[in-house]
Design a protein around this motif. Structure first.
Motif, PDB file in Angstrom:
ATOM      1  N   GLN A   1       0.881   4.063  -2.895  1.00  0.00           N
ATOM      2  CA  GLN A   1       0.560   5.459  -2.586  1.00  0.00           C
ATOM      3  C   GLN A   1       1.654   6.375  -3.104  1.00  0.00           C
ATOM      4  OE1 GLN A   1       2.195   8.476  -0.646  1.00  0.00           O
ATOM      5  NE2 GLN A   1       2.370   6.781   0.745  1.00  0.00           N
TER       6      GLN A   1
ATOM      7  N   LEU B   1      -7.536  -1.272  -3.448  1.00  0.00           N
ATOM      8  CA  LEU B   1      -6.820  -0.077  -3.005  1.00  0.00           C
ATOM      9  C   LEU B   1      -6.330   0.698  -4.222  1.00  0.00           C
ATOM     10  CD1 LEU B   1      -5.346   1.628  -0.814  1.00  0.00           C
ATOM     11  CD2 LEU B   1      -3.440   0.075  -1.068  1.00  0.00           C
TER      12      LEU B   1
ATOM     13  N   PRO C   1       0.819  -1.221   0.000  1.00  0.00           N
ATOM     14  CA  PRO C   1       0.000   0.000   0.000  1.00  0.00           C
ATOM     15  C   PRO C   1       0.851   1.270   0.000  1.00  0.00           C
ATOM     16  CG  PRO C   1      -0.888  -1.561   1.574  1.00  0.00           C
ATOM     17  CD  PRO C   1       0.385  -2.145   1.060  1.00  0.00           C
ATOM     18  N   ALA C   2       1.913   1.285   0.794  1.00  0.00           N
ATOM     19  CA  ALA C   2       2.737   2.487   0.870  1.00  0.00           C
ATOM     20  C   ALA C   2       3.437   2.749  -0.457  1.00  0.00           C
ATOM     21  CB  ALA C   2       3.761   2.356   1.992  1.00  0.00           C
TER      22      ALA C   2
ATOM     23  N   ALA D   1       1.362   6.643  -6.704  1.00  0.00           N
ATOM     24  CA  ALA D   1       0.200   7.450  -7.079  1.00  0.00           C
ATOM     25  C   ALA D   1       0.509   8.940  -7.004  1.00  0.00           C
ATOM     26  CB  ALA D   1      -0.981   7.121  -6.171  1.00  0.00           C
ATOM     27  N   LEU D   2       1.399   9.298  -6.107  1.00  0.00           N
ATOM     28  CA  LEU D   2       1.711  10.705  -5.904  1.00  0.00           C
ATOM     29  C   LEU D   2       2.976  11.131  -6.636  1.00  0.00           C
ATOM     30  CD1 LEU D   2       0.798  11.181  -2.157  1.00  0.00           C
ATOM     31  CD2 LEU D   2      -0.420  11.995  -4.166  1.00  0.00           C
ATOM     32  N   ARG D   3       3.416  10.280  -7.530  1.00  0.00           N
ATOM     33  CA  ARG D   3       4.628  10.622  -8.269  1.00  0.00           C
ATOM     34  C   ARG D   3       4.371  11.824  -9.146  1.00  0.00           C
ATOM     35  NH1 ARG D   3       7.925   6.155 -11.678  1.00  0.00           N
ATOM     36  NH2 ARG D   3       6.498   6.837 -13.328  1.00  0.00           N
ATOM     37  N   PRO D   4       5.287  12.779  -9.184  1.00  0.00           N
ATOM     38  CA  PRO D   4       5.106  13.904 -10.094  1.00  0.00           C
ATOM     39  C   PRO D   4       4.983  13.408 -11.514  1.00  0.00           C
ATOM     40  CG  PRO D   4       6.958  14.283  -8.628  1.00  0.00           C
ATOM     41  CD  PRO D   4       6.501  12.884  -8.376  1.00  0.00           C
ATOM     42  N   GLY D   5       3.954  13.805 -12.172  1.00  0.00           N
ATOM     43  CA  GLY D   5       3.740  13.316 -13.525  1.00  0.00           C
ATOM     44  C   GLY D   5       2.772  12.152 -13.570  1.00  0.00           C
ATOM     45  N   GLY D   6       2.351  11.694 -12.422  1.00  0.00           N
ATOM     46  CA  GLY D   6       1.347  10.631 -12.419  1.00  0.00           C
ATOM     47  C   GLY D   6       1.940   9.265 -12.189  1.00  0.00           C
ATOM     48  N   PRO D   7       1.099   8.338 -11.800  1.00  0.00           N
ATOM     49  CA  PRO D   7       1.584   7.003 -11.468  1.00  0.00           C
ATOM     50  C   PRO D   7       1.872   6.170 -12.715  1.00  0.00           C
ATOM     51  CG  PRO D   7      -0.784   7.099 -11.190  1.00  0.00           C
ATOM     52  CD  PRO D   7      -0.349   8.472 -11.569  1.00  0.00           C
TER      53      PRO D   7
ATOM     54  N   THR E   1      -8.955   2.812  -5.781  1.00  0.00           N
ATOM     55  CA  THR E   1      -9.339   4.058  -5.133  1.00  0.00           C
ATOM     56  C   THR E   1      -8.326   5.163  -5.346  1.00  0.00           C
ATOM     57  OG1 THR E   1      -8.294   3.475  -3.036  1.00  0.00           O
ATOM     58  CG2 THR E   1     -10.594   2.861  -3.301  1.00  0.00           C
ATOM     59  N   ILE E   2      -7.082   4.782  -5.560  1.00  0.00           N
ATOM     60  CA  ILE E   2      -6.095   5.850  -5.767  1.00  0.00           C
ATOM     61  C   ILE E   2      -5.666   5.966  -7.225  1.00  0.00           C
ATOM     62  CG2 ILE E   2      -5.242   5.864  -3.401  1.00  0.00           C
ATOM     63  CD1 ILE E   2      -2.927   4.132  -4.244  1.00  0.00           C
ATOM     64  N   ASN E   3      -6.447   5.291  -8.083  1.00  0.00           N
ATOM     65  CA  ASN E   3      -6.223   5.447  -9.524  1.00  0.00           C
ATOM     66  C   ASN E   3      -4.847   5.030  -9.999  1.00  0.00           C
ATOM     67  OD1 ASN E   3      -8.692   6.381 -10.569  1.00  0.00           O
ATOM     68  ND2 ASN E   3      -8.353   8.306  -9.481  1.00  0.00           N
TER      69      ASN E   3
ATOM     70  N   LEU F   1      -5.448  -5.505  -2.606  1.00  0.00           N
ATOM     71  CA  LEU F   1      -4.556  -4.497  -3.165  1.00  0.00           C
ATOM     72  C   LEU F   1      -5.138  -3.895  -4.438  1.00  0.00           C
ATOM     73  CD1 LEU F   1      -1.144  -6.259  -2.505  1.00  0.00           C
ATOM     74  CD2 LEU F   1      -1.905  -4.103  -1.511  1.00  0.00           C
TER      75      LEU F   1
END
Lengths: 159, 588
Positions: free
Chosen positions: B333, B371, B329-330, B336-342, B374-376, B368
């Motif tokens: 996450q 999960l 999960p970490a 998912a928050l990578r600059p430029g998108g996952p 939900t965070i695309n 998983l």
């Protein structure tokens, strides 16, 4: 704008009767009912403690204080950017439990200076966040913990 | 066996010269006739009868004898041969009398003992330095008791009968800045001058130290296949353990049980624990919750994987030990928050067969996947059941991206292989580790992250392995003692202890293919990885910082320590590293 102590002035009229004694003593003037949007705008600029206190005022205020937008502001105002866009961050954090949870469960503990000094000869730069700022590592750590917490507690249902 | 003593108190003062042999001898004989009460158990197990209260004198006489023999040998070889063949000794098991007779043969005058050296306290985390702290300073066992509970030991086992004081002298060490655990209890470090003609005496009533000694003597006995002595010692261990509290009692209990299993040889020592892999997953979850070791492992490994994945639009993680999937999960996450998108994220999870045919691997994958939804994050999952990692073949793991699908290098799928506490199991079968590392090479990963226990529990001689394990798990249990909050934490702690207890049982009671807990140190793994064609990737300072911050969130966080060792990170308790994360890439 009056201080939170006189937030009672902003109470809906039906509640004012209970406060009438202190009102008379203070000779406070009645402030106009600002409406939720404006209250929210104000609280967005407030710090976490203020927002939390505001939540104690009334049920209506509590609902307002739980608004994720407030807590998003509380979090992001004082943390280092991790490079992603606002929308990106918002969608992820909301999906994983929200900013309020992020703040109370994960960011806040990282803010408090350790009651014990952090040990070891190799602990460079782990000074506790001062003045309410969170560095990149604190942010990333708290986001990771948020995601783990979400994963552990959410009942995903059986396949 | 030599014993030394730091008495800071006056109770020792100066030592009287040895009493005249006759009265001493008589006292000894009568008392020994009456009962074995007060006889030192350790020596008794080896066949010598010495009263615990006489240990001081025996030690002193041994010293004198050695000195006398040393000096006279230089001058008179005839004297030595006289000692060897012409003198008559009675009751060799009665050490004290025997020594006196030897000494009188040599006409060695009793040497007055110098005052004991000043006590140097080592303030390791503990405030209570008892004034009359005493501890055992054995020839080969260093027991700087920082507490009455945990002691650290030198990895040399006790050897044979204690009539060889000369070699001991050289191995005496001064203060224990090395490891030890525990917060409570009496103080500690010994500062002994290296030029030892001073014999200092210890009162060995410290049950905790005796317990450690009993454990190690037992291991030695087992190694020498002296099961009778081992059996006697096991009973004694159980007795001594009951007098302890906290971590030491629990550790001693697990070790005693493991020894008992080994001695009495049930057909499958590990199986008697009656646990299957579902339960062990649950145990590991509690271990995950109660202490930071696994979280540390996941966080540091994830950091390395994230960095290796930077710039790639397609990433693939192969997890050698999926368990409950707590690591991912970490990572998801963070992606998912990578600059430029996952990127699009593929996960292959490997796990052991489940006895009840439940599809735990698939369940975890399903969770998983939700999960990820939900965070695309575009997510694909595949589970593989394998009894051993060595059963895997590269083609099964289906790495894409090196073939037609790949356009530019950025389009190629970046592969990361992750192993948390899995590689050491392979050492139970010769060649298995090399095969798996070959398989990993075949996957052409960008990074291979490996987390292992930082200990050598795979050494040849049993006693050596036992001592190492005793040290390691004592430290582990000690670090667990911190969390004693609400009910939930206590249950976590209890289950964690069971989790560790199973490892102890495996290390001590099992052999051959059944002994899967074959932990090795970072140094050993480094060599193995180098032979297999890997070179290290250094973990960055942000991994270090996040790990340190993580520790601050744990109760008792001040005992934990993150250290960086040549690019690898270790987490330990006080000065003892217990778990190590390392990262590797293909060499050249």
């Amino acid at each position: 704008m009056k201080r939170p102590e006189s937030a009672s002035d902003l109470l809906p009229p039906e509640k004012k009767k209970r406060k009438s004694v202190s009102d008379e003593e203070e000779e406070a003037t009645e402030a106009p009912d600002l409406g939720e949007d404006l209250v929210l705008e104000v609280l967005k600029r407030a710090d976490a403690r203020t927002v939390a206190r505001a939540a104690c005022v009334s049920r209506r205020w509590r609902r307002m204080a739980e608004d994720e937008r407030l807590w998003e502001a509380v979090c992001t105002a004082h943390w280092a950017s991790i490079g992603c866009g606002t929308h990106q961050l918002r969608s992820v954090v909301l999906a994983l439990g929200g900013f309020r949870r992020l703040h109370s469960a994960y960011l806040l503990p990282l803010l408090q200076p350790a009651s014990r000094p952090l040990s070891g000869p190799f602990s460079p730069g782990i000074a506790p966040a001062s003045g309410g700022r969170w560095g990149k590592d604190e942010v990333q750590l708290s986001l990771s913990l948020l995601s783990i917490g979400y994963f552990m507690t959410t009942n995903f249902g059986r396949k | 066996m030599k014993r030394e003593h730091q008495g800071s108190g006056g109770s020792s003062g100066g030592y009287p010269p040895p009493p005249p042999s006759s009265s001493m001898g008589k006292e000894k004989l009568t008392e020994e006739e009456s009962q074995e009460a007060g006889v030192d158990e350790l020596l008794a197990a080896l066949g010598y009868k010495v009263r615990s209260s006489d240990m001081a004198d025996v030690a002193q006489k041994l010293e004198q004898l050695e000195t006398a023999m040393g000096t006279s040998a230089a001058q008179d070889e005839a004297l030595l041969s006289h000692l060897a063949s012409d003198t008559v000794h009675y009751n060799p098991s009665d050490l004290s009398t025997w020594l006196e007779s030897m000494l009188s043969e040599l006409n060695a005058p009793p040497a007055p003992l110098p005052l004991p050296p000043p006590l140097q306290t080592n303030n390791y985390g503990s405030a209570t330095a008892a004034a009359d702290s005493r501890f055992l300073f054995d020839s080969s066992v260093i027991a700087p008791a920082e507490s009455s509970t945990i002691t650290t030991v030198d990895p040399n086992p006790i050897h044979g009968p204690p009539v060889n004081p000369s070699r001991d002298r050289k191995r005496m060490r001064t203060s224990s800045s090395s490891s030890s655990s525990s917060r409570d209890g009496a103080a500690t470090a010994a500062s002994v001058p290296a030029e030892v003609s001073s014999v200092v005496v210890v009162d060995s009533q410290e049950a905790g130290i005796r317990l450690v000694h009993a454990l190690m003597a037992c291991a030695d006995a087992i190694q020498q296949e002296n099961y009778k002595a081992a059996d006697a010692l096991v009973k004694q261990i159980a007795f001594l353990a009951a007098s302890q509290g906290g971590a030491m009692r629990k550790v001693a209990g697990y070790f005693a049980e493991a020894i008992a299993r080994r001695i009495y040889r049930p057909p499958h020592p590990q199986q008697d624990c009656g646990l299957d892999s579902t339960f062990s997953d649950i145990l590991q979850m509690h271990f995950y919750e109660s202490c930071p070791y696994l979280k540390f492992a996941h966080f540091t490994a994830n950091q390395a994987i994230l960095e290796a994945f930077s710039g790639h639009r397609k990433v693939h993680v192969i997890d050698f030990g999926m368990n409950q999937g707590m690591q991912w999960p970490a990572l998801m996450q963070a992606l998912a928050l990578r600059p430029g998108g996952p990127p699009s994220f593929r996960l292959t999870g490997i796990g052991p067969p489940q006895p009840d045919n439940s599809d735990a691997l698939q369940q975890v994958g399903w969770k998983l996947a939700q999960l990820a939804g939900t965070i695309n994050v575009e997510f694909e999952y595949r589970g593989f059941v394998a009894g051993s990692l060595a059963d895997l073949e590269p083609y099964l793991l289906e790495t894409r991206g090196s073939g037609a699908e790949a356009g530019s290098p950025e389009e190629a799928e970046a592969v990361a292989v992750n192993s948390v506490l899995e590689m050491h199991r392979l050492l139970a079968r010769p060649g298995a580790a090399e095969k798996v590392l070959g398989t990993v090479r075949g996957l052409r990963p960008k990074i291979f992250t490996m987390v292992e226990q930082e200990a050598n529990h795979n050494a040849g001689p049993f006693a050596e392995r036992f001592t190492e394990a005793l040290h390691y798990y004592s430290t582990m249990f000690d670090s667990l003692e911190g969390g004693g909050g609400g009910g939930g934490e206590q249950q976590d702690q209890m289950m964690s202890e069971i989790y560790l207890g199973r490892q102890i049982c495996n290390v001590v009671a099992c052999e051959g293919a059944e002994r899967t807990e074959r932990h090795e140190t970072l140094v050993q793994w480094r060599a193995r990885m180098a032979r297999a064609g890997f070179e290290p990737v250094h973990l960055g300072s942000n991994a270090f910082k996040q790990a340190s911050m993580l520790l601050a969130l744990f109760a008792g966080g001040d005992g934990y320590r993150v250290e960086e060792k040549e690019g690898c990170l270790t987490l330990g308790w006080h000065t003892r590293p217990l778990i190590a994360t390392s990262a590797w890439q293909l060499a050249g």
